[in-house]
Design an enzyme around this catalytic site. Structure first.
Site, PDB file in Angstrom:
ATOM      1  N   ILE A  92     -36.732   7.669 -17.600  1.00 53.96           N
ATOM      2  CA  ILE A  92     -37.622   8.209 -18.627  1.00 53.96           C
ATOM      3  C   ILE A  92     -39.020   7.693 -18.302  1.00 53.96           C
ATOM      4  CG2 ILE A  92     -37.222   6.259 -20.219  1.00 53.96           C
ATOM      5  CD1 ILE A  92     -37.451   8.266 -22.551  1.00 53.96           C
ATOM      6  N   TYR A 150     -20.420  -7.738 -18.465  1.00 55.71           N
ATOM      7  CA  TYR A 150     -21.627  -8.178 -19.167  1.00 55.71           C
ATOM      8  C   TYR A 150     -22.340  -9.269 -18.366  1.00 55.71           C
ATOM      9  CZ  TYR A 150     -24.501  -9.958 -23.060  1.00 55.71           C
ATOM     10  OH  TYR A 150     -25.537 -10.362 -23.863  1.00 55.71           O
ATOM     11  N   ARG A 184     -18.534 -10.900 -33.733  1.00 55.83           N
ATOM     12  CA  ARG A 184     -19.122 -12.184 -33.368  1.00 55.83           C
ATOM     13  C   ARG A 184     -18.819 -13.213 -34.445  1.00 55.83           C
ATOM     14  NH1 ARG A 184     -24.759 -10.969 -30.406  1.00 55.83           N
ATOM     15  NH2 ARG A 184     -24.646  -8.962 -31.440  1.00 55.83           N
TER      16      ARG A 184
HETATM   17  P1  NAD Z   1     -27.086  -5.026 -30.253  1.00 63.16           P
HETATM   18  O1  NAD Z   1     -25.816  -4.461 -29.747  1.00 63.16           O
HETATM   19  O2  NAD Z   1     -27.298  -5.085 -31.724  1.00 63.16           O
HETATM   20  O3  NAD Z   1     -28.329  -4.265 -29.627  1.00 63.16           O
HETATM   21  C1  NAD Z   1     -28.298  -3.611 -28.382  1.00 63.16           C
HETATM   22  C2  NAD Z   1     -28.948  -2.259 -28.557  1.00 63.16           C
HETATM   23  O4  NAD Z   1     -28.966  -1.565 -27.296  1.00 63.16           O
HETATM   24  C3  NAD Z   1     -28.207  -1.362 -29.540  1.00 63.16           C
HETATM   25  O5  NAD Z   1     -29.124  -0.802 -30.453  1.00 63.16           O
HETATM   26  C4  NAD Z   1     -27.572  -0.292 -28.653  1.00 63.16           C
HETATM   27  O6  NAD Z   1     -27.391   0.945 -29.321  1.00 63.16           O
HETATM   28  C5  NAD Z   1     -28.561  -0.223 -27.519  1.00 63.16           C
HETATM   29  N1  NAD Z   1     -27.982   0.284 -26.264  1.00 63.16           N
HETATM   30  C6  NAD Z   1     -26.827  -0.097 -25.676  1.00 63.16           C
HETATM   31  N2  NAD Z   1     -26.631   0.580 -24.543  1.00 63.16           N
HETATM   32  C7  NAD Z   1     -27.695   1.414 -24.396  1.00 63.16           C
HETATM   33  C8  NAD Z   1     -28.076   2.375 -23.426  1.00 63.16           C
HETATM   34  N3  NAD Z   1     -27.302   2.628 -22.364  1.00 63.16           N
HETATM   35  N4  NAD Z   1     -29.237   3.061 -23.602  1.00 63.16           N
HETATM   36  C9  NAD Z   1     -30.014   2.828 -24.694  1.00 63.16           C
HETATM   37  N5  NAD Z   1     -29.711   1.926 -25.647  1.00 63.16           N
HETATM   38  C10 NAD Z   1     -28.556   1.236 -25.495  1.00 63.16           C
HETATM   39  O7  NAD Z   1     -27.230  -6.472 -29.621  1.00 63.16           O
HETATM   40  P2  NAD Z   1     -28.321  -7.608 -29.862  1.00 63.16           P
HETATM   41  O8  NAD Z   1     -27.601  -8.801 -30.335  1.00 63.16           O
HETATM   42  O9  NAD Z   1     -29.451  -7.086 -30.649  1.00 63.16           O
HETATM   43  O10 NAD Z   1     -28.791  -7.894 -28.368  1.00 63.16           O
HETATM   44  C11 NAD Z   1     -30.020  -7.397 -27.846  1.00 63.16           C
HETATM   45  C12 NAD Z   1     -30.199  -7.895 -26.422  1.00 63.16           C
HETATM   46  O11 NAD Z   1     -30.243  -9.316 -26.406  1.00 63.16           O
HETATM   47  C13 NAD Z   1     -29.064  -7.467 -25.481  1.00 63.16           C
HETATM   48  O12 NAD Z   1     -29.595  -7.131 -24.224  1.00 63.16           O
HETATM   49  C14 NAD Z   1     -28.218  -8.709 -25.380  1.00 63.16           C
HETATM   50  O13 NAD Z   1     -27.526  -8.762 -24.165  1.00 63.16           O
HETATM   51  C15 NAD Z   1     -29.265  -9.806 -25.500  1.00 63.16           C
HETATM   52  N6  NAD Z   1     -28.666 -11.054 -26.003  1.00 63.16           N
HETATM   53  C16 NAD Z   1     -28.281 -11.159 -27.327  1.00 63.16           C
HETATM   54  C17 NAD Z   1     -27.680 -12.331 -27.760  1.00 63.16           C
HETATM   55  C18 NAD Z   1     -27.243 -12.505 -29.189  1.00 63.16           C
HETATM   56  O14 NAD Z   1     -26.671 -13.538 -29.516  1.00 63.16           O
HETATM   57  N7  NAD Z   1     -27.497 -11.580 -30.086  1.00 63.16           N
HETATM   58  C19 NAD Z   1     -27.482 -13.394 -26.867  1.00 63.16           C
HETATM   59  C20 NAD Z   1     -27.868 -13.239 -25.538  1.00 63.16           C
HETATM   60  C21 NAD Z   1     -28.485 -12.074 -25.121  1.00 63.16           C
HETATM   61  N1  UDP Z   2     -14.651 -16.829 -32.398  1.00 67.23           N
HETATM   62  C1  UDP Z   2     -13.716 -17.249 -33.330  1.00 67.23           C
HETATM   63  N2  UDP Z   2     -13.377 -16.404 -34.336  1.00 67.23           N
HETATM   64  C2  UDP Z   2     -13.933 -15.171 -34.484  1.00 67.23           C
HETATM   65  C3  UDP Z   2     -14.894 -14.745 -33.532  1.00 67.23           C
HETATM   66  C4  UDP Z   2     -15.230 -15.601 -32.487  1.00 67.23           C
HETATM   67  O1  UDP Z   2     -13.190 -18.368 -33.259  1.00 67.23           O
HETATM   68  O2  UDP Z   2     -13.563 -14.462 -35.443  1.00 67.23           O
HETATM   69  C5  UDP Z   2     -15.039 -17.765 -31.309  1.00 67.23           C
HETATM   70  C6  UDP Z   2     -14.999 -17.167 -29.905  1.00 67.23           C
HETATM   71  O3  UDP Z   2     -13.714 -17.300 -29.335  1.00 67.23           O
HETATM   72  C7  UDP Z   2     -16.038 -18.017 -29.191  1.00 67.23           C
HETATM   73  C8  UDP Z   2     -17.064 -18.335 -30.283  1.00 67.23           C
HETATM   74  O4  UDP Z   2     -16.396 -18.114 -31.517  1.00 67.23           O
HETATM   75  O5  UDP Z   2     -15.464 -19.229 -28.757  1.00 67.23           O
HETATM   76  C9  UDP Z   2     -18.304 -17.467 -30.217  1.00 67.23           C
HETATM   77  O6  UDP Z   2     -17.907 -16.111 -30.142  1.00 67.23           O
HETATM   78  P1  UDP Z   2     -18.948 -14.921 -30.123  1.00 67.23           P
HETATM   79  O7  UDP Z   2     -18.194 -13.678 -29.802  1.00 67.23           O
HETATM   80  O8  UDP Z   2     -19.747 -14.944 -31.379  1.00 67.23           O
HETATM   81  O9  UDP Z   2     -19.970 -15.275 -28.953  1.00 67.23           O
HETATM   82  P2  UDP Z   2     -19.781 -15.641 -27.386  1.00 67.23           P
HETATM   83  O10 UDP Z   2     -18.346 -15.965 -27.109  1.00 67.23           O
HETATM   84  O11 UDP Z   2     -20.225 -14.426 -26.658  1.00 67.23           O
HETATM   85  O12 UDP Z   2     -20.657 -16.815 -27.205  1.00 67.23           O
END
Ligand code: NAD
Ligand code: UDP
Length: 315
Positions: free
Chosen positions: A65, A147, A188
């Site tokens: 895009i 991922y 999560r």
């Molecule tokens: P989320 O799933 O709420 O947001 C991701 C967004 O991307 C969604 O709105 C989804 O619709 C969009 N998306 C997915 N695939 C797409 C595609 N092919 N084209 C266009 N849009 C697409 O997750 P989040 O928690 O808001 O995470 C946002 C970013 O931060 C992600 O890249 C994630 O990997 C990164 N991240 C988040 C966390 C966390 O704890 N929330 C931790 C580490 C990294």
């Molecule tokens: N987890 C848990 N119960 C739940 C969901 C997650 O015990 O209902 C645990 C999971 O196994 C992990 C931690 O909580 O050890 C964090 O999980 P999450 O999916 O939030 O994040 P990530 O594993 O990607 O750090």
């Protein structure tokens, strides 16, 4: 505003992205939110739609895009294990092809581009806490690999577009983040426990609950992202942004039960495969380079998140 910019946020209708769009608009910028609404929801951005400087484009970043912008925050990618494992091929395509498309656009526009990377690049870490110099311990052929390896490949692409094509790139490694607008069904731990506790359902602890995570409130993350985007061109990261407060999952369960006055009981379920046993950011670099550290501690952030889910359940 004098230095207002036009900014693209991919994944802008997701949990983190919607907070970022909101903050950038409040700072006086023009925001284009691009999202395919896989895990994101219109509900997250509906309050922004009437804003004269906000635009929403439904688009999948695995397809190219071109929009004219000064900065790109690349967040598009499902982030929770349930969602990213639903279609693992699509997940890795989103990270890799999405990065190629967005980097190509940044190159053409001479725009600065920030990649939302993750603490998952450290895998099941053998070094604790994790500094950016640690290369990680990642299974390339497991259930989380689509991922973890997708994000690692995206980091490589960011590094190489900078090295080979002088694109102004930034990489942030985000640690577990929570707050309002987390998807209620994304499995999560914070959202699961809060929703279970508010409904007096069993709290599902995976494994023995001895595994640890460090939980960051979303506002702290947004501040870190914006600070990184605005660093000098010579600073590219990667930089860890997370809250070093480390908690066992069982401690989180007990805390949520206490804060919600819940009658829920804790039950134990199998630990998912490749579930990291510990995770805690070393944030020395963020402190030094971004003058950043988290401000919202777990109790305060959980209280705000509990309030959000309480309202959602009552709707
Ligand atoms: P989320 O799933 O709420 O947001 C991701 C967004 O991307 C969604 O709105 C989804 O619709 C969009 N998306 C997915 N695939 C797409 C595609 N092919 N084209 C266009 N849009 C697409 O997750 P989040 O928690 O808001 O995470 C946002 C970013 O931060 C992600 O890249 C994630 O990997 C990164 N991240 C988040 C966390 C966390 O704890 N929330 C931790 C580490 C990294
Ligand atoms: N987890 C848990 N119960 C739940 C969901 C997650 O015990 O209902 C645990 C999971 O196994 C992990 C931690 O909580 O050890 C964090 O999980 P999450 O999916 O939030 O994040 P990530 O594993 O990607 O750090």
């Amino acid at each position: 505003m004098k230095d207002n910019k036009r900014i693209l946020v991919t994944g802008g209708a997701g949990f983190v992205g919607s907070h970022l769009c909101e903050r950038l608009l409040n700072d006086g910028h023009e925001v284009i939110c691009l999202d395919n609404l896989f895990t994101g929801r219109k509900q997250n951005i509906v309050h922004l739609l009437p804003h004269p400087y906000f635009e929403f484009i439904r688009h999948d970043i695995i397809n190219p895009i071109l929009v004219e912008v000064d900065e790109i925050y690349n967040l598009a990618c499902p982030a929770s294990p349930i969602h990213y494992q639903y279609n693992p091929i699509k997940t890795i395509k989103t990270s890799v092809m999405g990065a190629v498309n967005m980097l190509g656009m940044a190159k053409r526009l001479n725009a600065t581009i920030l990649q939302a990377s993750t603490s998952e690049v450290y895998g099941n870490p053998l070094v604790h806490p994790q500094p950016e110099s640690y290369w990680g311990n990642v299974n390339p052929i497991g259930t989380r690999s689509c991922y973890d390896e997708g994000k690692r490949a995206a980091e490589t692409l960011f590094r190489d577009y900078n090295y080979q094509n002088n694109v102004n790139t930034k990489i942030i490694r985000i640690f577990n983040t929570y707050g309002p607008r987390m998807h209620p069904n994304d499995g999560r731990v914070v959202s699961n426990f809060i929703i279970q506790a508010l409904q007096n359902h069993d709290i599902t602890v995976y494994g023995d609950g001895g595994q640890t995570r460090s939980f960051q409130y979303v506002d702290d993350l947004i501040e870190g992202m914006i600070r990184l985007m605005n660093t000098p061109e010579s600073f590219r990261g990667p930089v860890n942004v997370g809250n070093p407060g480390e908690f066992k999952i069982i401690e989180l369960a007990e805390k949520v039960i206490a804060m919600t006055n819940s009658k829920s009981k804790i039950i134990y379920k199998d630990l998912p495969s490749d579930d990291p046993m510990m995770r805690k950011p070393d944030i020395s670099l963020a402190k030094e380079a971004l003058d950043w550290e988290p401000k919202v501690m777990l109790d305060e952030g959980l209280a705000k998140t509990i309030k959000y889910f309480q309202e959602l359940i009552n709707e």
